[in-house]
Scaffold this motif. Structure first.
Motif, PDB file in Angstrom:
ATOM      1  N   MET A  79      52.133  -0.004 -14.777  1.00  0.00           N
ATOM      2  CA  MET A  79      51.404  -0.628 -14.330  1.00  0.00           C
ATOM      3  C   MET A  79      52.537  -2.107 -13.930  1.00  0.00           C
ATOM      4  O   MET A  79      53.698  -2.422 -14.017  1.00  0.00           O
ATOM      5  CB  MET A  79      50.069  -1.815 -15.376  1.00  0.00           C
ATOM      6  N   SER A  80      52.006  -3.181 -13.273  1.00  0.00           N
ATOM      7  CA  SER A  80      52.144  -3.681 -12.536  1.00  0.00           C
ATOM      8  C   SER A  80      52.419  -5.576 -13.357  1.00  0.00           C
ATOM      9  O   SER A  80      51.163  -5.516 -13.610  1.00  0.00           O
ATOM     10  CB  SER A  80      51.932  -4.490 -11.162  1.00  0.00           C
ATOM     11  N   MET A  81      53.795  -6.021 -13.361  1.00  0.00           N
ATOM     12  CA  MET A  81      53.209  -6.708 -15.155  1.00  0.00           C
ATOM     13  C   MET A  81      53.424  -8.594 -14.541  1.00  0.00           C
ATOM     14  O   MET A  81      54.127  -8.199 -13.265  1.00  0.00           O
ATOM     15  CB  MET A  81      54.741  -6.671 -15.802  1.00  0.00           C
ATOM     16  N   PRO A  82      52.528  -9.228 -14.650  1.00  0.00           N
ATOM     17  CA  PRO A  82      53.004 -10.356 -13.592  1.00  0.00           C
ATOM     18  C   PRO A  82      53.849 -11.478 -14.090  1.00  0.00           C
ATOM     19  O   PRO A  82      55.332 -11.116 -15.153  1.00  0.00           O
ATOM     20  CB  PRO A  82      51.820 -11.137 -14.575  1.00  0.00           C
ATOM     21  N   LEU A  83      55.090 -12.336 -13.908  1.00  0.00           N
ATOM     22  CA  LEU A  83      55.937 -13.491 -14.193  1.00  0.00           C
ATOM     23  C   LEU A  83      55.608 -14.261 -15.498  1.00  0.00           C
ATOM     24  O   LEU A  83      54.500 -14.071 -15.496  1.00  0.00           O
ATOM     25  CB  LEU A  83      55.714 -14.282 -12.950  1.00  0.00           C
ATOM     26  N   LEU A 117      52.079 -11.319 -23.414  1.00  0.00           N
ATOM     27  CA  LEU A 117      52.389  -9.589 -23.480  1.00  0.00           C
ATOM     28  C   LEU A 117      51.494  -9.232 -24.198  1.00  0.00           C
ATOM     29  O   LEU A 117      50.279  -8.692 -24.840  1.00  0.00           O
ATOM     30  CB  LEU A 117      53.324  -9.096 -23.254  1.00  0.00           C
ATOM     31  N   VAL A 118      51.190 -10.174 -25.383  1.00  0.00           N
ATOM     32  CA  VAL A 118      50.558  -9.540 -27.147  1.00  0.00           C
ATOM     33  C   VAL A 118      49.033 -10.480 -26.675  1.00  0.00           C
ATOM     34  O   VAL A 118      48.185  -9.726 -26.961  1.00  0.00           O
ATOM     35  CB  VAL A 118      51.425 -10.775 -27.971  1.00  0.00           C
ATOM     36  N   LYS A 119      49.043 -11.568 -26.340  1.00  0.00           N
ATOM     37  CA  LYS A 119      47.591 -12.621 -26.425  1.00  0.00           C
ATOM     38  C   LYS A 119      46.526 -12.018 -25.056  1.00  0.00           C
ATOM     39  O   LYS A 119      45.334 -11.974 -25.139  1.00  0.00           O
ATOM     40  CB  LYS A 119      47.527 -13.963 -26.068  1.00  0.00           C
ATOM     41  N   ARG A 120      47.101 -11.715 -24.140  1.00  0.00           N
ATOM     42  CA  ARG A 120      46.695 -10.976 -23.013  1.00  0.00           C
ATOM     43  C   ARG A 120      47.404  -9.729 -22.425  1.00  0.00           C
ATOM     44  O   ARG A 120      47.525  -8.851 -22.833  1.00  0.00           O
ATOM     45  CB  ARG A 120      47.007 -12.170 -21.855  1.00  0.00           C
ATOM     46  N   TYR A 121      45.805  -9.118 -21.329  1.00  0.00           N
ATOM     47  CA  TYR A 121      46.827  -7.411 -20.992  1.00  0.00           C
ATOM     48  C   TYR A 121      47.652  -7.671 -20.404  1.00  0.00           C
ATOM     49  O   TYR A 121      48.230  -8.517 -19.994  1.00  0.00           O
ATOM     50  CB  TYR A 121      45.467  -7.634 -19.921  1.00  0.00           C
ATOM     51  N   PRO A 122      48.258  -6.658 -21.183  1.00  0.00           N
ATOM     52  CA  PRO A 122      48.205  -5.241 -21.464  1.00  0.00           C
ATOM     53  C   PRO A 122      47.636  -5.230 -23.054  1.00  0.00           C
ATOM     54  O   PRO A 122      48.031  -4.170 -23.711  1.00  0.00           O
ATOM     55  CB  PRO A 122      48.861  -4.855 -20.850  1.00  0.00           C
ATOM     56  N   PHE A 123      47.520  -6.353 -23.619  1.00  0.00           N
ATOM     57  CA  PHE A 123      47.269  -6.581 -24.999  1.00  0.00           C
ATOM     58  C   PHE A 123      48.734  -5.646 -25.807  1.00  0.00           C
ATOM     59  O   PHE A 123      48.261  -4.734 -27.023  1.00  0.00           O
ATOM     60  CB  PHE A 123      45.609  -5.905 -25.498  1.00  0.00           C
ATOM     61  N   VAL A 124      50.134  -5.747 -25.771  1.00  0.00           N
ATOM     62  CA  VAL A 124      50.348  -5.118 -27.052  1.00  0.00           C
ATOM     63  C   VAL A 124      51.394  -5.624 -28.342  1.00  0.00           C
ATOM     64  O   VAL A 124      51.038  -6.225 -28.181  1.00  0.00           O
ATOM     65  CB  VAL A 124      52.191  -5.582 -25.783  1.00  0.00           C
ATOM     66  N   ARG A 125      51.333  -3.963 -28.828  1.00  0.00           N
ATOM     67  CA  ARG A 125      51.608  -4.333 -30.072  1.00  0.00           C
ATOM     68  C   ARG A 125      52.905  -3.001 -30.069  1.00  0.00           C
ATOM     69  O   ARG A 125      53.674  -4.398 -31.665  1.00  0.00           O
ATOM     70  CB  ARG A 125      50.080  -3.514 -30.780  1.00  0.00           C
TER      71      ARG A 125
END
Length: 343
Positions: A79-83, A117-125
Motif C-alpha cells: 500500500m502507499s504510505m503517508p508522510l 501507523l498503530v493509531k491509524r490505518y493500516p493499524f499496524v500490530r
C-alpha cells in the motif's frame, strides 16, 4: 564566472554532530539525494521490498528514509504510505537498535500507542525493521515489514533482513562514491548536472524552475592568505549553509567545482526564492569567517538566479536558465559582491 556548454550539458569552471542519544545525525546530502529518487537506488529499494514481502508474508514492506523531522517512505509494497513525523514513527525506534528490531504486537507495548501507523490505518500490530546506514556510518533509514495482525519471524526470515541490508548498503556505498563531493558532502558536479537535466525534463508544463549559481567572494585571495587547509574548512562551512537552505525535496544543491555551487529550485516562486537566497547569503556572512583579503572583512558569497516557466512549445533548456543565472551572478559581483541578483 563564465559558463560554457557542451553536448547539451552544463559545464563550468565552476560535520556531523551527535544527537542526545549519541547517534550521529543523518547526512543531509545523502538523504536529499535519496529523496530525489536516484534511479539506481530506487530500483534497489523496490527489489529489496519485494523480496522481503515474499519471504515474510507481511502485508506491507518498504524502505523508510529519516531526516530530522520526518519519516519518508520509498518503494512501498502492499500500500502507499503517508508522510509522518519522525517522532511518531516506528522507524525512529527501530534505528536506535543495532540489530533487527521486532514488535510482535504493538498493542502490548505502551511505547507505541501514539505512533501513527498503530493509531491509524493500516493499524499496524506486527512490525520489524533494520537500520540502514550510509558508508560513513550515519543512519539514513530502515528496511521494514509490517502487518495489521500480530506476527513473529523465524530464523530464516530474520536472516533475510541482514542479507538485504548488506545489499542495500553496498549499493549505497557504490552510488555515493560517484554522487557526493568528498570535501563538501554536497552533490558533485557530474551528479548535480545529471540531476538538474533529469528534473528539468520531468517538470510539468506551467511549473517554474529556479536556476541559481553561487560563488565565494575573493576565494583565491582567501587561499593565498590563509592556506589551502583553511580554504577547505571555509568551503565546508559555506556548503553547510547551502545544505541548510535546501528545502527538503524542493531544492537540489551541489558543488560545481572550486568555490562555485549550483542550485535547482523546483516549483519556484520569485518572492520565496529571493528570500531563500538572501537567507543563504546572510547565513554565510553570519559565519563570521575572517577574511583579511576581502574589503568586507569576512567570507561572503555572491548569488545569481533566474526563473524559467516550463512550456511545451518550445520547451526551454536547463542550460538557458543557468546562463541567465550566471549573468545575474556577474551583476552581483559588479555591484560589490555579497549580493543576490535575480535575472
Amino acid at each position: 564566472m563564465q559558463l560554457a556548454y557542451s553536448n547539451d550539458r552544463l559545464a563550468s569552471r565552476m560535520a556531523v554532530d551527535s544527537s542526545a542519544s549519541g547517534e550521529p545525525e543523518v547526512e543531509s546530502s545523502v538523504i536529499e539525494w535519496l529523496l530525489h529518487d536516484d534511479q539506481v537506488m530506487r530500483e534497489c529499494f523496490i527489489h529489496a521490498a519485494e523480496i522481503l514481502k515474499s519471504v515474510t508474508g507481511a502485508a506491507i514492506t518498504a524502505i523508510t528514509l529519516l531526516d530530522e523531522e520526518y519519516q519518508h517512505y520509498r518503494a512501498e509494497v502492499g500500500m502507499s504510505m503517508p508522510l509522518v513525523t519522525r517522532a511518531r514513527s516506528l522507524a525512529d525506534y527501530a534505528v536506535r537498535d543495532a540489530e533487527l528490531f521486532v514488535i510482535e504486537d504493538a498493542h502490548d507495548d505502551s511505547r507505541f500507542r501514539e505512533c501513527m501507523l498503530v493509531k491509524r490505518y493500516p493499524f499496524v500490530r506486527f512490525y520489524a525493521a533494520i537500520a540502514l546506514r550510509a558508508p560513513n556510518g550515519e543512519i539514513v533509514g530502515a528496511l521494514c515489514a509490517m502487518d495489521p495482525s500480530p506476527g513473529k519471524l523465524d530464523a530464516g526470515q530474520r536472516g533475510v533482513f541482514y542479507h538485504l541490508r548488506a545489499m542495500i548498503e553496498n549499493d549505497l556505498k557504490m552510488r555515493t562514491a560517484t554522487a557526493i563531493d568528498p570535501l563538501t558532502q554536497l552533490y558533485n558536479r557530474r551528479f548535480l548536472l545529471e540531476t538538474i537535466a533529469r528534473r528539468w525534463k520531468e517538470a510539468q508544463e506551467g511549473e517554474v524552475m529556479g536556476s541559481v549559481v553561487v560563488d565565494v567572494d575573493w576565494f583565491k585571495q582567501y587561499n593565498d592568505t590563509y592556506g589551502h587547509p583553511a580554504g577547505d574548512h571555509c568551503l565546508r562551512a559555506v556548503a553547510s549553509v547551502m545544505q541548510a537552505a535546501a528545502d527538503g525535496e524542493r531544492i537540489v544543491v551541489g558543488r560545481m567545482g572550486g568555490e562555485e555551487f549550483g542550485l535547482l529550485v523546483l516549483r519556484a516562486e520569485s518572492a520565496d526564492l529571493a528570500d531563500t537566497l538572501n537567507a543563504l547569503r546572510q547565513g554565510v556572512e553570519d559565519l563570521a569567517i575572517e577574511h583579511r583579503a576581502s574589503p568586507l572583512g569576512v567570507v561572503t558569497v555572491s548569488v545569481g538566479a533566474s526563473l524559467t516557466r516550463i512550456t511545451e512549445s518550445p520547451r526551454p533548456a536547463h542550460r538557458d536558465g543557468f546562463a541567465s543565472a550566471d549573468s545575474a551572478l556577474y551583476r552581483s559581483k559588479h555591484r560589490g559582491r555579497n549580493l543576490v541578483t535575480m535575472a
